[in-house]
Motif scaffolding. Structure first.
Motif, mmCIF file in Angstrom:
data_model
loop_
_atom_site.group_PDB
_atom_site.id
_atom_site.type_symbol
_atom_site.label_atom_id
_atom_site.label_comp_id
_atom_site.label_asym_id
_atom_site.label_seq_id
_atom_site.Cartn_x
_atom_site.Cartn_y
_atom_site.Cartn_z
ATOM 1 N N LEU A 32 0.868 -1.177 0.000
ATOM 2 C CA LEU A 32 0.000 0.000 0.000
ATOM 3 C C LEU A 32 0.905 1.227 0.000
ATOM 4 C CD1 LEU A 32 -2.733 -1.000 2.603
ATOM 5 C CD2 LEU A 32 -2.772 -1.242 0.129
ATOM 6 N N ASP A 33 0.895 1.929 -1.100
ATOM 7 C CA ASP A 33 1.739 3.106 -1.273
ATOM 8 C C ASP A 33 1.071 4.296 -0.593
ATOM 9 O OD1 ASP A 33 3.877 4.606 -2.182
ATOM 10 O OD2 ASP A 33 2.978 4.979 -4.145
ATOM 11 N N VAL A 34 1.659 4.734 0.510
ATOM 12 C CA VAL A 34 1.095 5.842 1.281
ATOM 13 C C VAL A 34 2.194 6.801 1.713
ATOM 14 C CG1 VAL A 34 -0.910 4.571 2.160
ATOM 15 C CG2 VAL A 34 1.219 4.533 3.429
ATOM 16 N N SER A 35 1.809 8.029 1.904
ATOM 17 C CA SER A 35 2.735 9.041 2.399
ATOM 18 C C SER A 35 2.862 8.912 3.916
ATOM 19 C CB SER A 35 2.222 10.435 2.058
ATOM 20 O OG SER A 35 1.007 10.682 2.753
ATOM 21 N N TYR A 79 2.269 7.568 18.515
ATOM 22 C CA TYR A 79 2.522 9.005 18.636
ATOM 23 C C TYR A 79 3.450 9.429 17.504
ATOM 24 C CZ TYR A 79 0.119 9.021 23.081
ATOM 25 O OH TYR A 79 -0.842 8.917 24.048
ATOM 26 N N PRO A 80 3.401 10.686 17.085
ATOM 27 C CA PRO A 80 4.112 11.140 15.883
ATOM 28 C C PRO A 80 5.575 10.719 15.763
ATOM 29 C CG PRO A 80 2.692 12.890 16.665
ATOM 30 C CD PRO A 80 2.632 11.784 17.698
ATOM 31 N N GLU A 81 6.359 10.867 16.814
ATOM 32 C CA GLU A 81 7.788 10.535 16.720
ATOM 33 C C GLU A 81 7.995 9.046 16.438
ATOM 34 O OE1 GLU A 81 6.403 11.899 19.657
ATOM 35 O OE2 GLU A 81 6.724 13.946 18.948
ATOM 36 N N ALA A 82 7.239 8.211 17.125
ATOM 37 C CA ALA A 82 7.361 6.766 16.927
ATOM 38 C C ALA A 82 6.872 6.359 15.539
ATOM 39 C CB ALA A 82 6.574 6.020 18.005
ATOM 40 N N ILE A 83 5.809 6.989 15.072
ATOM 41 C CA ILE A 83 5.276 6.676 13.738
ATOM 42 C C ILE A 83 6.301 7.039 12.673
ATOM 43 C CG2 ILE A 83 3.485 7.240 12.041
ATOM 44 C CD1 ILE A 83 1.571 7.655 14.475
ATOM 45 N N THR A 84 6.921 8.206 12.793
ATOM 46 C CA THR A 84 7.951 8.619 11.832
ATOM 47 C C THR A 84 9.093 7.618 11.812
ATOM 48 O OG1 THR A 84 7.407 10.964 12.013
ATOM 49 C CG2 THR A 84 9.641 10.430 11.290
ATOM 50 N N LYS A 85 9.539 7.192 12.976
ATOM 51 C CA LYS A 85 10.635 6.219 13.054
ATOM 52 C C LYS A 85 10.248 4.905 12.373
ATOM 53 C CE LYS A 85 13.634 3.853 16.319
ATOM 54 N NZ LYS A 85 13.954 3.608 17.720
ATOM 55 N N ARG A 86 9.049 4.397 12.668
ATOM 56 C CA ARG A 86 8.588 3.153 12.055
ATOM 57 C C ARG A 86 8.434 3.293 10.542
ATOM 58 N NH1 ARG A 86 3.414 2.331 15.391
ATOM 59 N NH2 ARG A 86 2.929 0.755 13.865
ATOM 60 N N PHE A 87 7.896 4.414 10.095
ATOM 61 C CA PHE A 87 7.707 4.657 8.671
ATOM 62 C C PHE A 87 9.059 4.650 7.948
ATOM 63 C CE2 PHE A 87 7.344 7.445 4.960
ATOM 64 C CZ PHE A 87 6.250 6.891 4.316
#
Length: 163
Positions: A32-35, A79-87
């Protein structure tokens, strides 16, 4: 039909190699191509009611009452920081993780938009893959021309359905 779906599996090349070594090479590997913005929206909106253990999404499937909404909690990794790291980790390892699978099985589809729209795109790609697999099976068994024409008509319908 027989089969299964592995959701979120193969997050590393080692995971992919294990799947293949067990004889579970996928017929379809959907990406799934997502931003990152979309991922932030989806994961950042997830909440769980600690009383009922029901999952909700603040935007797409909100808790039914204000009382339930107020007691809901989020996972630490939503939470935003963790999501960015996982992404970022996912993006960095994606090519290597997929390198184990046959290229023809890897399909990237637009994963942005309302969940119902994404579901329709996923469903169409799965239907297309199943139709192709049935065609291959007919061909491998030496099906007669009438069966092949019938199967081609069905495949054509699957490929145009929803367009």
């Amino acid at each position: 039909s027989k089969g299964f779906i592995l959701d979120g599996v193969c997050r590393s090349k080692a995971n992919s190699e294990f799947i293949v070594s067990e004889g579970l090479t996928p017929d379809l590997c959907l990406i799934l191509d997502v931003s990152e913005e979309c991922v932030q929206d989806r994961l950042g909106g997830r909440v769980i009611d600690p009383v009922t253990k029901e999952s909700y999404h603040l935007k797409y499937l909100p808790p039914p009452t204000e009382e339930i909404k107020n007691r809901c909690t989020r996972r630490k990794d939503d939470y935003p920081e963790a999501i960015t790291k996982r992404f970022n980790l996912f993006q960095e390892g994606l090519k290597e993780t997929l390198s184990v699978f046959p290229p023809a099985t890897i399909k990237k589809i637009n994963g942005e938009g309302h969940p119902n729209d994404v579901y329709k795109r996923v469903s169409a790609k799965v239907d297309e893959t199943i139709a192709h697999k049935k065609m291959e099976e007919l061909f491998d068994r030496g099906a007669d021309a009438k069966k092949m024409i019938s199967a081609l008509n069905a495949l054509s319908w699957v490929l145009t359905k929803g367009n």
